[in-house]
Write an enzyme that holds these catalytic residues in place. Structure first.
Site, PDB file in Angstrom:
ATOM      1  N   SER A  71       0.809  -1.236   0.000  1.00  0.00           N
ATOM      2  CA  SER A  71       0.000   0.000   0.000  1.00  0.00           C
ATOM      3  C   SER A  71       0.835   1.276   0.000  1.00  0.00           C
ATOM      4  O   SER A  71       0.393   2.318   0.496  1.00  0.00           O
ATOM      5  CB  SER A  71      -0.967   0.018   1.197  1.00  0.00           C
ATOM      6  OG  SER A  71      -1.850  -1.070   1.121  1.00  0.00           O
ATOM      7  N   GLY A  74       8.767  11.516  14.817  1.00  0.00           N
ATOM      8  CA  GLY A  74       7.366  11.426  15.186  1.00  0.00           C
ATOM      9  C   GLY A  74       6.864  10.032  15.510  1.00  0.00           C
ATOM     10  O   GLY A  74       5.654   9.811  15.571  1.00  0.00           O
ATOM     11  N   ARG A  75       7.770   9.090  15.735  1.00  0.00           N
ATOM     12  CA  ARG A  75       7.351   7.721  16.056  1.00  0.00           C
ATOM     13  C   ARG A  75       7.387   7.491  17.557  1.00  0.00           C
ATOM     14  O   ARG A  75       7.913   8.299  18.319  1.00  0.00           O
ATOM     15  CB  ARG A  75       8.254   6.708  15.360  1.00  0.00           C
ATOM     16  CG  ARG A  75       8.203   6.750  13.847  1.00  0.00           C
ATOM     17  CD  ARG A  75       8.678   5.432  13.299  1.00  0.00           C
ATOM     18  NE  ARG A  75       8.985   5.511  11.872  1.00  0.00           N
ATOM     19  CZ  ARG A  75       9.310   4.461  11.135  1.00  0.00           C
ATOM     20  NH1 ARG A  75       9.383   3.257  11.681  1.00  0.00           N
ATOM     21  NH2 ARG A  75       9.583   4.600   9.854  1.00  0.00           N
ATOM     22  N   ASN A  92      17.891  17.332  20.233  1.00  0.00           N
ATOM     23  CA  ASN A  92      17.878  18.795  20.240  1.00  0.00           C
ATOM     24  C   ASN A  92      19.324  19.287  20.222  1.00  0.00           C
ATOM     25  O   ASN A  92      20.197  18.695  20.859  1.00  0.00           O
ATOM     26  CB  ASN A  92      17.177  19.334  21.490  1.00  0.00           C
ATOM     27  CG  ASN A  92      15.749  18.841  21.599  1.00  0.00           C
ATOM     28  OD1 ASN A  92      14.928  19.081  20.736  1.00  0.00           O
ATOM     29  ND2 ASN A  92      15.468  18.114  22.678  1.00  0.00           N
TER      30      ASN A  92
END
Length: 332
Positions: A160, A199-200, A209
């Site tokens: 997909s 973002g996981r 940072n």
């Protein structure tokens, strides 16, 4: 009047904007005048805020590639919409790799067993001014910026066509021109704070940072920069699946402590190369970019990458990649 260069970062080059000629500045102040404002006050205001940058508009032959680009950005920032390019904005419909991302870096799910060695990759990078008048020196400014990178398995129809990885990079930085002109060139500096993550959650989470200093140099068709950084420390993880703690404590072993880059304008072609690495571990990465006019605002873009950290999920995975596509803007 001295030429002033302000650098962007490119990948990271500095992001200072230039002003217009003094006469144009005076005209732009008309709608701000009140009955008590004198012409002398307007002249003094324009001389103070724009004297460092008028050369970028008046004499483009003596300003470099970045100076000319940033002069155009300053014009755009006067409009109602003040989003301007930060890093490159590009689309690579074809982005090959010599080594697929290890399964352990992705997911235990069977969906990732069908990854292809060819995918698409794109980047969207914008900045916006947070200040509009000079703060400490003429021409300095504070910016906010955001960069999104995505690696899209568009050709993996059997699974997909998922987005394999997405990286998010917000930052805030202060940029200023420097009154230093070695070898007849121009220099600029930026100091910033940057966050980068994918973002996981869980074991696939990657983030860090850092604060950075960006020093850049421009002379005629040549641009160069050096960008050391310091990673802000985090507490160790007590639970590998937990949200708290350092997701990648050894990332500096692969990303290193800074980046250097150089670019050259060949008229029809713009070539740039930058590298980063850790001297102690001997690990790092190098990227070569070549762009050329294609159609309208679009430029053809070829990207070659070798080393660690093409994406955050691959920060400890070495590979060689080749991409072909288009870009809306160059690094310089």
């Amino acid at each position: 009047m001295k030429r002033i260069f302000t650098a962007l970062v490119m990948l990271s080059f500095l992001n200072v904007a230039y002003g217009e000629e003094t006469s144009s500045c005076q005209l732009n102040q008309i709608d701000r005048l009140n009955d008590a404002t004198t012409l002398g006050e307007v002249r003094r205001y324009c001389n103070k805020t724009d004297s460092v940058s008028s050369i970028a508009t008046r004499d483009k032959s003596q300003s470099g590639a970045i100076s000319q680009r940033l002069s155009q950005e300053r014009e755009a920032e006067r409009g109602a919409f003040v989003l301007t390019p930060h890093r490159m904005n590009y689309l690579l419909p074809v982005y090959t790799t010599s080594s697929l991302t290890p399964t352990k870096n992705q997911s235990s799910s069977d969906v990732y067993q069908g990854l292809k060695t060819v995918e698409a990759q794109f980047q969207i990078s914008l900045k916006f001014p947070l200040t509009f008048d000079s703060l400490f020196v003429p021409g300095d400014k504070i910016y906010g910026a955001f960069t999104l990178e995505a690696w899209w398995q568009v050709y993996a129809k059997d699974i997909s066509s998922p987005f394999r990885e997405t990286n998010y990079r917000p930052e805030i930085f202060y940029a200023m021109p420097l009154d230093w002109n070695p070898l007849g060139g121009n220099t600029g500096m930026a100091v910033g704070l940057e966050h980068q993550s994918n973002g996981r959650a869980g074991v696939q989470s990657r983030s860090w940072n850092r604060v950075y200093l960006n020093l850049a140099y421009e002379r005629d068709r040549i641009v160069a920069y050096i960008r050391p950084w310091y990673r802000l420390p985090e507490d160790p993880k007590t639970d590998t699946n937990g949200a708290q703690g350092d997701d990648n404590p050894d990332i500096e072993d692969y990303f290193g402590h800074g980046e250097i880059g150089v670019g050259y304008d060949l008229d029809k072609y713009k070539v740039s190369m930058f590298g980063r690495g850790n001297v102690k571990t001997g690990k790092g990465a190098v990227t070569l970019n070549v762009t050329t006019p294609l159609y309208g605002k679009l430029r053809g873009y070829i990207k070659v990458f070798h080393g660690y950290g093409d994406s955050l999920i691959d920060y400890n995975h070495s590979q060689t990649r080749l991409g072909i596509g288009v870009t809306l803007n160059d690094l310089f």
